[in-house]
Design a protein around this motif. Structure first.
Motif, short mmCIF file in Angstrom:
data_model
loop_
_atom_site.label_atom_id
_atom_site.label_comp_id
_atom_site.label_asym_id
_atom_site.label_seq_id
_atom_site.Cartn_x
_atom_site.Cartn_y
_atom_site.Cartn_z
N THR A 122 0.84 -1.20 0.00
CA THR A 122 0.00 0.00 0.00
C THR A 122 0.87 1.25 0.00
O THR A 122 0.59 2.22 -0.71
N ALA A 123 1.94 1.26 0.79
CA ALA A 123 2.85 2.40 0.84
C ALA A 123 3.54 2.60 -0.51
O ALA A 123 3.72 3.74 -0.97
N LYS A 124 3.93 1.49 -1.15
CA LYS A 124 4.61 1.59 -2.46
C LYS A 124 3.68 2.21 -3.50
O LYS A 124 4.12 3.03 -4.33
N ILE A 125 2.40 1.82 -3.49
CA ILE A 125 1.44 2.38 -4.45
C ILE A 125 1.36 3.89 -4.28
O ILE A 125 1.35 4.65 -5.26
N THR A 126 1.30 4.34 -3.04
CA THR A 126 1.19 5.77 -2.75
C THR A 126 2.44 6.52 -3.20
O THR A 126 2.36 7.55 -3.88
N ILE A 127 3.59 6.03 -2.83
CA ILE A 127 4.84 6.73 -3.10
C ILE A 127 5.15 6.76 -4.60
O ILE A 127 5.66 7.76 -5.13
N SER A 128 4.81 5.68 -5.32
CA SER A 128 5.13 5.61 -6.75
C SER A 128 4.41 6.69 -7.54
O SER A 128 4.92 7.16 -8.57
N LYS A 129 3.25 7.11 -7.08
CA LYS A 129 2.48 8.14 -7.79
C LYS A 129 3.05 9.55 -7.57
O LYS A 129 2.63 10.50 -8.20
N LEU A 130 3.99 9.68 -6.65
CA LEU A 130 4.57 11.00 -6.35
C LEU A 130 5.93 11.18 -7.02
O LEU A 130 6.61 12.17 -6.80
N GLY A 131 6.33 10.22 -7.85
CA GLY A 131 7.55 10.37 -8.64
C GLY A 131 8.83 10.31 -7.85
O GLY A 131 9.82 10.96 -8.23
N VAL A 132 8.85 9.57 -6.78
CA VAL A 132 10.07 9.45 -5.96
C VAL A 132 10.47 7.99 -5.94
O VAL A 132 9.69 7.11 -5.58
N GLU A 133 11.70 7.72 -6.31
CA GLU A 133 12.22 6.34 -6.28
C GLU A 133 12.83 6.07 -4.91
O GLU A 133 13.76 6.76 -4.48
N THR A 134 12.31 5.08 -4.24
CA THR A 134 12.82 4.74 -2.91
C THR A 134 12.44 3.31 -2.59
O THR A 134 11.59 2.70 -3.27
N THR A 135 13.05 2.80 -1.56
CA THR A 135 12.73 1.46 -1.07
C THR A 135 11.93 1.59 0.22
O THR A 135 12.35 2.29 1.15
N VAL A 136 10.79 0.94 0.26
CA VAL A 136 9.98 0.92 1.49
C VAL A 136 10.48 -0.24 2.35
O VAL A 136 10.21 -1.41 2.06
#
Length: 251
Positions: free
Chosen positions: A125-139
């Motif tokens: 769920t966190a990955k879905i949210t973060i991916s839409k904000l254009g930031v590459e990171t590891t949850v």
């Protein structure tokens, strides 16, 4: 004068020389004689001595009492100074502990408003949210925390790979100001909020600052870099709120 009046009238000389009236002993009336015996005098002397001794004793006790009061005041002043010193040291320690706790959470963000689903995988769920904000990171980790708001989804906390990633996500979030369907078509139109994940101390401080702002007429309260700020209106400078003492100074 009438006959009746004439028969009763007499001159002043005759009135005062009227021998029918008994003489008045003025001395007896003005100066009555008191008979005081030796026993009476001795009793009076003993009474005076007793009262004098009592008065001396009272004076001594009063001096001792005043001395005790003075000593208590001095001790009380020392205790106040020591208490203030202890309070300052405690406040300093609380600030240090809070700084360390917040430092440990600097890679974390909280996502508010994301719907919960049964058997949810919080990391996905966190990955879905973060991916839409254009930031590459590891949850690295994600979990839900309870919320005081009734009938609302619990907050989603995500631990990221670095502090800079959390900063970039929050910056991009403020630009987009997304709603639920921005991240997922089934999340509806509810607003989504992303903030720094605060320590317990800072969360409580934020709540107290918001309550103070409502009572004192301050228009803006916000979080930046995990710090609480307040501002009266658009024309005033932002004020950093470090603890409750900062709020007391604004009253």
């Amino acid at each position: 004068m009438s006959k009746a009046t004439k028969s009763k009238w007499a001159c002043s000389k005759c009135k005062f020389n009227d021998k029918t009236q008994p003489p008045i002993n003025v001395t007896q009336q003005i100066n009555p004689v008191f008979n005081i015996t030796n026993d009476d005098f001795n009793n009076l002397t003993e009474t005076v001595k007793f009262m004098s001794a009592k008065f001396d004793s009272f004076g001594t006790q009063l001096q001792e009492l005043l001395s005790s009061v003075k000593q208590m005041r001095e001790e009380n002043q020392l205790l106040k100074e020591q208490n203030n010193k202890n309070n300052n040291e405690i406040l300093l320690l609380v600030n240090r502990v809070n700084t360390l706790e917040q430092k440990a959470l600097e890679n974390c963000i909280e996502i508010v408003g994301v719907p919960e689903i049964k058997d949810e995988n919080s990391v996905d769920t966190a990955k879905i949210t973060i991916s839409k904000l254009g930031v590459e990171t590891t949850v690295k980790n994600a979990f839900r925390v309870s919320s005081k708001v009734i009938n609302k989804p619990r907050k989603l906390v995500a631990e990221l790979s670095s502090r800079q990633c959390s900063i970039n996500i929050i910056i991009n979030f403020k630009k987009v100001k997304p709603r639920g369907n921005t991240f997922h078509e089934k999340w509806g139109m509810e607003a989504i909020y992303i903030n720094n994940y605060l320590s317990v101390f800072n969360r409580n401080l934020l709540l107290k600052t918001k309550a103070f702002a409502r009572e004192a007429g301050f228009k803006f309260v916000w979080i930046k870099d995990s710090k609480v700020f307040i501002k009266k209106n658009e024309d005033q400078k932002a004020i950093l709120i470090e603890n409750e003492t900062s709020l007391h100074k604004l009253k």
